[in-house]
Design a protein around this motif. Structure first.
Motif, PDB file in Angstrom:
ATOM      1  N   ILE A 114      48.802  25.363  68.704  1.00 13.52           N
ATOM      2  CA  ILE A 114      48.149  26.777  67.500  1.00 13.52           C
ATOM      3  C   ILE A 114      47.003  26.217  66.919  1.00 13.52           C
ATOM      4  O   ILE A 114      46.774  24.575  66.511  1.00 13.52           O
ATOM      5  CB  ILE A 114      48.656  27.399  67.102  1.00 13.52           C
ATOM      6  CG1 ILE A 114      49.804  26.473  66.166  1.00 13.52           C
ATOM      7  CG2 ILE A 114      49.688  28.322  67.988  1.00 13.52           C
ATOM      8  CD1 ILE A 114      50.021  28.232  64.709  1.00 13.52           C
ATOM      9  N   GLU A 120      43.440  33.808  69.362  1.00 10.53           N
ATOM     10  CA  GLU A 120      45.073  34.294  70.410  1.00 10.53           C
ATOM     11  C   GLU A 120      44.572  35.716  70.013  1.00 10.53           C
ATOM     12  O   GLU A 120      44.566  36.435  68.723  1.00 10.53           O
ATOM     13  CB  GLU A 120      46.087  33.711  69.988  1.00 10.53           C
ATOM     14  CG  GLU A 120      46.138  31.934  70.275  1.00 10.53           C
ATOM     15  CD  GLU A 120      47.170  31.266  69.966  1.00 10.53           C
ATOM     16  OE1 GLU A 120      48.220  31.817  69.512  1.00 10.53           O
ATOM     17  OE2 GLU A 120      47.404  30.274  69.815  1.00 10.53           O
ATOM     18  N   ALA A 170      41.916  31.942  63.814  1.00  9.14           N
ATOM     19  CA  ALA A 170      42.896  32.317  64.964  1.00  9.14           C
ATOM     20  C   ALA A 170      42.954  33.876  64.955  1.00  9.14           C
ATOM     21  O   ALA A 170      43.587  34.488  66.319  1.00  9.14           O
ATOM     22  CB  ALA A 170      44.008  31.315  65.155  1.00  9.14           C
ATOM     23  N   ARG A 194      42.221  27.187  68.928  1.00  7.79           N
ATOM     24  CA  ARG A 194      41.591  28.833  69.809  1.00  7.79           C
ATOM     25  C   ARG A 194      41.909  30.447  69.016  1.00  7.79           C
ATOM     26  O   ARG A 194      42.666  30.278  68.781  1.00  7.79           O
ATOM     27  CB  ARG A 194      41.620  29.003  70.759  1.00  7.79           C
ATOM     28  CG  ARG A 194      43.347  28.488  71.518  1.00  7.79           C
ATOM     29  CD  ARG A 194      43.418  28.515  73.137  1.00  7.79           C
ATOM     30  NE  ARG A 194      44.946  28.325  73.420  1.00  7.79           N
ATOM     31  CZ  ARG A 194      45.675  27.357  72.995  1.00  7.79           C
ATOM     32  NH1 ARG A 194      45.302  26.569  72.822  1.00  7.79           N
ATOM     33  NH2 ARG A 194      46.866  27.565  73.636  1.00  7.79           N
TER      34      ARG A 194
END
Length: 194
Positions: free
Chosen positions: A30, A35, A67, A33
């Protein structure tokens, strides 16, 4: 570490845990990118607090990465700190998910390892000089750390507003419980759950 040249205030705290955090985030897969699950979480957080901006923020050695991100329609919160990134994208694009480590208040939450409530950032000289005040217009902040089972602070969940906000005890309780909920989701994911 960044100092205010006029007042010699430490604006960005020293983060000795950053290398361990980066290793842990990479191990969890994590923080690099966007999510959809984190975006949904940020949207829910914005709804619960009534804040126009909310983030699931993971912090590495040099920058912050959202994120999970919720902004008003068409608004861009962050900007890629590298010079070759060009102009920030509008509408929550990838470039809107990055912010330099010396911008904002999440690095303070990470180093402090506890929630931070700034109902009006201009009331606190240490925080009023932060670049997000002039560059983005941030006036209030509410954030809590994401402390995982290894004891490492992975990042934060936070909400901000361009107006002063009286978050109160209810806001503090909400941000802390939402941080705990997200840490549990991350642990379930690591354990192979949903």
């Amino acid at each position: 570490m960044m100092y205010d040249p006029t007042g010699h205030l430490l604006l960005t705290p020293v983060d000795k845990e950053a290398p361990a955090r980066v290793r842990r985030l990479r191990g969890l897969g994590i923080g690099q990118r966007p999510e959809p699950a984190f975006d949904a979480f940020a949207e829910r957080l914005a709804e619960l607090t009534g804040a126009p901006y909310s983030m699931v923020n993971f912090i590495d050695v040099e920058r912050q990465f959202f994120a999970g991100l919720h902004t008003p329609e068409g608004a861009c919160f962050g900007a890629e700190p590298s010079a070759d990134a060009g102009a920030p994208a509008a509408g929550g694009g990838e470039a809107c998910r990055y912010m330099a480590r010396d911008h904002g208040y999440c690095p303070h939450v990470v180093v402090r390892r506890k929630a931070l409530v700034l109902e009006d950032v201009c009331e606190y000289p240490r925080f009023a000089g932060n670049p997000v005040v002039d560059e983005i217009g941030i006036r209030s902040y509410l954030g809590a750390p994401l402390i995982d089972r290894t004891g490492i602070v992975l990042g934060t969940v936070c909400v901000v507003d361009v107006e002063p906000r009286r978050w109160g005890r209810a806001g503090l309780d909400t941000i802390k419980s939402m941080a705990a909920e997200l840490v549990e989701q991350i642990h379930r994911r690591e354990d192979g759950g949903i």
